[in-house]
Design a protein around this motif. Sequence first.
Motif, PDB file in Angstrom:
ATOM      1  N   MET A   8       0.938  -1.223  -0.074  1.00 55.92           N
ATOM      2  CA  MET A   8       0.014  -0.040   0.198  1.00 55.92           C
ATOM      3  C   MET A   8       0.847   1.460  -0.045  1.00 55.92           C
ATOM      4  N   LEU A   9       1.863   1.249   0.975  1.00 55.19           N
ATOM      5  CA  LEU A   9       2.729   2.408   0.811  1.00 55.19           C
ATOM      6  C   LEU A   9       3.675   2.681  -0.542  1.00 55.19           C
ATOM      7  N   ASP A  10       3.788   1.391  -1.256  1.00 60.39           N
ATOM      8  CA  ASP A  10       4.349   1.725  -2.496  1.00 60.39           C
ATOM      9  C   ASP A  10       3.616   2.110  -3.850  1.00 60.39           C
ATOM     10  N   GLN A  11       2.321   1.482  -3.591  1.00 60.09           N
ATOM     11  CA  GLN A  11       1.364   1.562  -4.638  1.00 60.09           C
ATOM     12  C   GLN A  11       0.472   2.779  -4.662  1.00 60.09           C
ATOM     13  N   MET A  12       0.205   3.167  -3.320  1.00 55.97           N
ATOM     14  CA  MET A  12      -0.777   4.220  -3.111  1.00 55.97           C
ATOM     15  C   MET A  12      -0.298   5.281  -2.204  1.00 55.97           C
ATOM     16  N   ASN A  13      -0.871   6.501  -2.101  1.00 54.94           N
ATOM     17  CA  ASN A  13      -0.323   7.307  -1.125  1.00 54.94           C
ATOM     18  C   ASN A  13      -1.331   7.302  -0.123  1.00 54.94           C
ATOM     19  N   LYS A  14      -1.096   8.063   1.179  1.00 54.21           N
ATOM     20  CA  LYS A  14      -1.841   7.937   2.376  1.00 54.21           C
ATOM     21  C   LYS A  14      -3.380   8.324   2.125  1.00 54.21           C
ATOM     22  N   GLU A  15      -3.687   9.297   1.196  1.00 44.81           N
ATOM     23  CA  GLU A  15      -4.901   9.532   1.002  1.00 44.81           C
ATOM     24  C   GLU A  15      -5.863   8.478   0.140  1.00 44.81           C
ATOM     25  N   SER A  16      -5.055   7.681  -0.378  1.00 52.06           N
ATOM     26  CA  SER A  16      -5.924   6.533  -1.099  1.00 52.06           C
ATOM     27  C   SER A  16      -6.238   5.340  -0.293  1.00 52.06           C
ATOM     28  N   ILE A  17      -5.651   5.322   0.698  1.00 45.55           N
ATOM     29  CA  ILE A  17      -5.923   4.058   1.868  1.00 45.55           C
ATOM     30  C   ILE A  17      -6.999   4.338   2.674  1.00 45.55           C
ATOM     31  N   LYS A  18      -8.098   3.975   2.226  1.00 46.38           N
ATOM     32  CA  LYS A  18      -9.262   4.415   2.925  1.00 46.38           C
ATOM     33  C   LYS A  18      -9.708   3.152   3.222  1.00 46.38           C
ATOM     34  N   SER A  19     -11.184   3.265   3.801  1.00 48.15           N
ATOM     35  CA  SER A  19     -11.579   1.736   4.432  1.00 48.15           C
ATOM     36  C   SER A  19     -12.118   0.724   3.690  1.00 48.15           C
ATOM     37  N   TYR A  20     -11.897   1.159   2.222  1.00 50.03           N
ATOM     38  CA  TYR A  20     -12.472   0.023   1.250  1.00 50.03           C
ATOM     39  C   TYR A  20     -11.303  -0.816   0.735  1.00 50.03           C
ATOM     40  N   TYR A  21     -10.055  -0.804   1.301  1.00 44.11           N
ATOM     41  CA  TYR A  21      -9.164  -1.994   1.057  1.00 44.11           C
ATOM     42  C   TYR A  21      -9.243  -2.851   1.989  1.00 44.11           C
ATOM     43  N   LYS A  22      -9.101  -4.081   1.814  1.00 42.80           N
ATOM     44  CA  LYS A  22      -9.054  -5.239   2.436  1.00 42.80           C
ATOM     45  C   LYS A  22      -8.153  -6.141   2.351  1.00 42.80           C
ATOM     46  N   THR A  23      -7.222  -6.475   3.281  1.00 42.27           N
ATOM     47  CA  THR A  23      -6.388  -7.502   3.309  1.00 42.27           C
ATOM     48  C   THR A  23      -6.991  -8.872   3.761  1.00 42.27           C
ATOM     49  N   SER A  24      -6.756  -9.935   2.861  1.00 41.53           N
ATOM     50  CA  SER A  24      -7.366 -11.356   3.222  1.00 41.53           C
ATOM     51  C   SER A  24      -6.181 -12.364   3.138  1.00 41.53           C
ATOM     52  N   TYR A  25      -6.408 -13.064   4.106  1.00 38.55           N
ATOM     53  CA  TYR A  25      -5.365 -14.307   4.150  1.00 38.55           C
ATOM     54  C   TYR A  25      -6.064 -15.507   5.314  1.00 38.55           C
ATOM     55  N   CYS A  26      -5.485 -16.569   5.086  1.00 38.34           N
ATOM     56  CA  CYS A  26      -5.781 -17.625   6.100  1.00 38.34           C
ATOM     57  C   CYS A  26      -4.868 -17.958   7.116  1.00 38.34           C
ATOM     58  N   LEU A  27      -5.400 -18.274   8.109  1.00 36.51           N
ATOM     59  CA  LEU A  27      -4.533 -18.949   9.490  1.00 36.51           C
ATOM     60  C   LEU A  27      -5.226 -19.908  10.385  1.00 36.51           C
ATOM     61  N   ARG A  28      -4.581 -20.609  11.360  1.00 37.50           N
ATOM     62  CA  ARG A  28      -5.156 -21.318  12.028  1.00 37.50           C
ATOM     63  C   ARG A  28      -5.267 -20.887  13.657  1.00 37.50           C
ATOM     64  N   PHE A  29      -6.509 -20.988  13.974  1.00 36.33           N
ATOM     65  CA  PHE A  29      -6.798 -20.590  15.384  1.00 36.33           C
ATOM     66  C   PHE A  29      -6.863 -21.515  16.610  1.00 36.33           C
ATOM     67  N   LYS A  30      -6.523 -21.718  17.589  1.00 39.01           N
ATOM     68  CA  LYS A  30      -6.889 -22.643  18.597  1.00 39.01           C
ATOM     69  C   LYS A  30      -8.144 -22.275  19.101  1.00 39.01           C
ATOM     70  N   LEU A  31      -9.142 -23.400  19.035  1.00 38.00           N
ATOM     71  CA  LEU A  31     -10.463 -23.174  19.254  1.00 38.00           C
ATOM     72  C   LEU A  31     -10.808 -23.251  20.964  1.00 38.00           C
ATOM     73  N   ALA A  32     -11.976 -23.199  21.488  1.00 39.77           N
ATOM     74  CA  ALA A  32     -12.239 -23.275  22.874  1.00 39.77           C
ATOM     75  C   ALA A  32     -11.918 -24.624  23.330  1.00 39.77           C
ATOM     76  N   ASP A  33     -11.999 -25.580  22.436  1.00 42.24           N
ATOM     77  CA  ASP A  33     -11.824 -27.086  23.026  1.00 42.24           C
ATOM     78  C   ASP A  33     -10.452 -27.541  22.843  1.00 42.24           C
ATOM     79  N   GLY A  34      -9.556 -26.663  22.473  1.00 39.00           N
ATOM     80  CA  GLY A  34      -8.174 -26.881  22.227  1.00 39.00           C
ATOM     81  C   GLY A  34      -7.423 -27.385  20.856  1.00 39.00           C
TER      82      GLY A  34
END
Length: 257
Positions: A101-127
């Motif tokens: 974002m810093l390389d491709q856009m200026n700060k004025e362009s980084i608004k709430s309609y840019y979304k970062t998306s990726y997957c990861l594993r979380f530890k659930l309540a049951d372990g």
Amino acid sequence: MESNNNVIYDTWNRYSDFYTRSTIALPEVNLDQFLPSFLSSGNFYYVVDFCDKKIKYVDPGIADVLGLDPATATVDDILGRIHPEDVNYVAQTESASVRFMLDQMNKESIKSYYKTSYCLRFKLADGSYELFHNESVYLSKDDSGRIAQVLHIHTNVNHITSVNNYIPSLVDTKGTKKVWPVNVNRDSENHALNLQFSKREMEIIKLIALGNKSEEIADTLFISLHTVHSHRKNIIRKSGVKTSSELISLCVREGLI
């Protein structure tokens, strides 16, 4: 858990010019404007204020999913539920997204309609651990254009797949831009490295991490520009990376800085 969390905190702290340093009020947000662009409404979501790295709102669903009390849950609590093998990937993805974002856009362009998306594993309540899809959007900025509050939505996708493709992306949620792939180098993330830098090389690495250019490093250390360039070449050769950003990510991951 603390050391794993620090890997991600170090990534955020490295981009102090991107995230706010001041406290601002969380604006009223109409979530309906975001939800159509998300994979789903998620199993739980929360808002993080990057001034103090504290949660400003957390969805009650976090109790059923992660076993955390929504009234007391902290950023550390949530980061502590990330699978240890995914911590470096999350840190690298956060860093790569900001750099893009810093390389491709200026700060004025980084608004709430840019979304970062990726997957990861979380530890659930049951372990047990299951795969989640993370989507993050920026809700507000301070007067200087730095990001203040970020909404994170986590959706359990383990019923679809339990295999992470490790391909993060940056998306324009308004539909005016395509999906950009975010490049993350995972080739060496799970391999122990024996990085042996000299005292002078470590001084230079730390100055690079602070954003100093070669000329500034030479002035700070009272050495010639040619000497700085020679040290930087040796540092890159020893680390096996190609860019300064990759070098800093590697050194953070290995606990050198």
